[in-house]
Design a protein around this motif. Sequence first.
Motif, short mmCIF file in Angstrom:
data_model
loop_
_atom_site.label_atom_id
_atom_site.label_comp_id
_atom_site.label_asym_id
_atom_site.label_seq_id
_atom_site.Cartn_x
_atom_site.Cartn_y
_atom_site.Cartn_z
N GLU A 1 11.52 14.26 -14.17
CA GLU A 1 12.49 13.39 -12.94
C GLU A 1 11.85 11.97 -13.21
O GLU A 1 12.48 10.77 -13.52
N ASN A 2 10.39 11.82 -13.29
CA ASN A 2 10.30 10.73 -13.52
C ASN A 2 10.24 9.62 -14.63
O ASN A 2 10.28 8.70 -14.88
N PHE A 3 10.56 10.79 -15.61
CA PHE A 3 10.93 9.85 -17.15
C PHE A 3 12.31 9.93 -17.84
O PHE A 3 12.43 9.71 -18.86
N THR A 4 12.97 10.03 -16.95
CA THR A 4 14.12 10.38 -17.27
C THR A 4 15.06 8.94 -17.35
O THR A 4 14.91 8.43 -16.65
N GLY A 5 15.68 8.74 -18.66
CA GLY A 5 15.92 7.44 -19.33
C GLY A 5 15.07 7.12 -19.13
O GLY A 5 15.27 5.79 -19.63
N VAL A 6 14.02 7.32 -19.17
CA VAL A 6 12.70 5.86 -19.94
C VAL A 6 12.29 6.59 -20.87
O VAL A 6 12.18 5.57 -22.11
N PHE A 7 11.78 7.36 -21.17
CA PHE A 7 10.98 8.51 -22.10
C PHE A 7 11.67 9.63 -22.14
O PHE A 7 11.24 11.00 -21.77
N PRO B 1 0.78 -1.11 0.30
CA PRO B 1 -0.05 0.24 0.22
C PRO B 1 0.87 1.78 0.17
O PRO B 1 1.48 1.29 0.59
N GLY B 2 0.49 2.20 -0.62
CA GLY B 2 1.25 3.47 -0.38
C GLY B 2 0.66 4.37 -1.70
O GLY B 2 -0.70 4.40 -2.09
N ASP B 3 1.11 5.74 -1.78
CA ASP B 3 0.82 6.59 -2.73
C ASP B 3 1.57 7.57 -3.64
O ASP B 3 1.85 8.21 -3.34
N SER B 4 2.01 6.58 -4.13
CA SER B 4 3.32 6.71 -5.80
C SER B 4 2.90 6.50 -6.53
O SER B 4 2.39 5.71 -6.58
N GLY B 5 3.58 7.40 -7.40
CA GLY B 5 4.23 7.03 -8.67
C GLY B 5 3.42 7.41 -10.01
O GLY B 5 4.00 7.13 -11.56
N ASP B 6 2.78 8.45 -9.87
CA ASP B 6 2.36 8.98 -11.61
C ASP B 6 3.91 9.01 -12.16
O ASP B 6 3.96 9.82 -10.99
N GLY B 7 2.96 9.34 -13.51
CA GLY B 7 3.83 9.62 -14.02
C GLY B 7 4.72 8.41 -14.98
O GLY B 7 5.41 8.30 -14.92
N ARG B 8 4.33 7.07 -13.75
CA ARG B 8 5.99 6.17 -14.49
C ARG B 8 4.37 5.04 -14.85
O ARG B 8 3.09 4.89 -14.68
N LEU B 9 5.34 4.23 -14.98
CA LEU B 9 4.52 2.37 -15.37
C LEU B 9 3.54 2.57 -13.75
O LEU B 9 4.57 2.58 -13.60
N SER C 1 2.97 -0.52 -13.50
CA SER C 1 3.46 -2.05 -12.17
C SER C 1 4.27 -1.80 -11.36
O SER C 1 5.05 -1.99 -11.06
N THR C 2 4.58 -0.01 -11.39
CA THR C 2 5.82 0.43 -10.57
C THR C 2 4.87 1.51 -9.34
O THR C 2 5.98 1.61 -8.87
N ALA C 3 3.41 1.25 -9.69
CA ALA C 3 3.47 2.55 -8.65
C ALA C 3 2.23 2.07 -7.31
O ALA C 3 2.14 0.65 -7.43
N HIS C 4 2.27 2.70 -6.60
CA HIS C 4 1.66 2.12 -5.08
C HIS C 4 0.14 2.25 -5.31
O HIS C 4 -0.17 3.38 -6.17
N LEU C 5 -1.26 1.73 -4.98
CA LEU C 5 -1.95 1.65 -4.56
C LEU C 5 -2.09 1.45 -3.25
O LEU C 5 -1.14 0.70 -2.79
N ASN C 6 -3.77 1.93 -3.25
CA ASN C 6 -3.93 1.31 -1.52
C ASN C 6 -5.01 1.16 -1.84
O ASN C 6 -6.39 2.57 -1.52
N ALA C 7 -5.79 0.09 -1.36
CA ALA C 7 -7.54 -0.44 -1.70
C ALA C 7 -8.03 0.01 -3.18
O ALA C 7 -9.16 0.76 -2.41
N PRO C 8 -7.27 0.01 -3.93
CA PRO C 8 -8.10 0.10 -5.13
C PRO C 8 -9.81 -0.47 -5.55
O PRO C 8 -9.31 -2.04 -4.92
N ALA C 9 -10.90 0.07 -5.21
CA ALA C 9 -11.96 -0.64 -4.63
C ALA C 9 -13.29 -0.66 -6.07
O ALA C 9 -13.65 -2.09 -6.00
#
Length: 208
Positions: free
Chosen positions: A177-183, A102-110, A112-120
């Motif tokens: 920063e979220n996209f450095t070296g990726v996109f 659980p967490g609240d991060s990862g906006d702007g990334r894949l 599958s690398t982002a945190h969710l918290n109880a997706p309902a």
Amino acid sequence: DGTAGSGGDGGPATAAQLNSPQGVAVDAGGARLIADSATGRVRRVDPVTGIISTLTTAVTYPTSIAASPSGSLFVSDSVTPFVYKVDPVTGGALVYAGVGVPGDSGDGRLASTAHLNAPAQLALRPDGLLVVADAGNHRVRAIAPVALVAGLTLTPRAAQVGTLVEVALTVTNTGAENFTGVFPDLAVNAGATLLLPRTGPVPAGCYF
């Protein structure tokens, strides 16, 4: 049959047991899909015979199902917490969003690398955008497929925090920063339109 349980597969759905079903969807072939939460199953009711079966047991606590006209199935798991993409024939499940913590991060990334918290809850727009009610974070998140990357129109960041567009504009420019070296060439123009990178592929399942 009104009794909490997991029995009944192979027989009529009206005689089967369920346990805390929380989500229902209809797939591209007309089958009814049930997020049978407390049993950890996604159940399927045949549209012709009415026979119930278990499509997958790969989801710990399924809460919602979204089915696309093309046949893709997405299932939210509010315990692990993941969003899975489920094969409508084999029941095989792949992680589509979330890292299992659980967490609240990862906006702007894949996704599958982002945190969710109880997706309902899940919802699919006709253009393929998957909208996630990320209940534990009190946010609405969005996952865009490759087809939406070019020309996806967004609303400026002044929008209320926690809405879909707040997620969208965590990508601000090519140097984000979220996209450095990726996109390397991703950008948002003055009209808040997400532009396709000039080099390299864009994988499906990106948060925007």
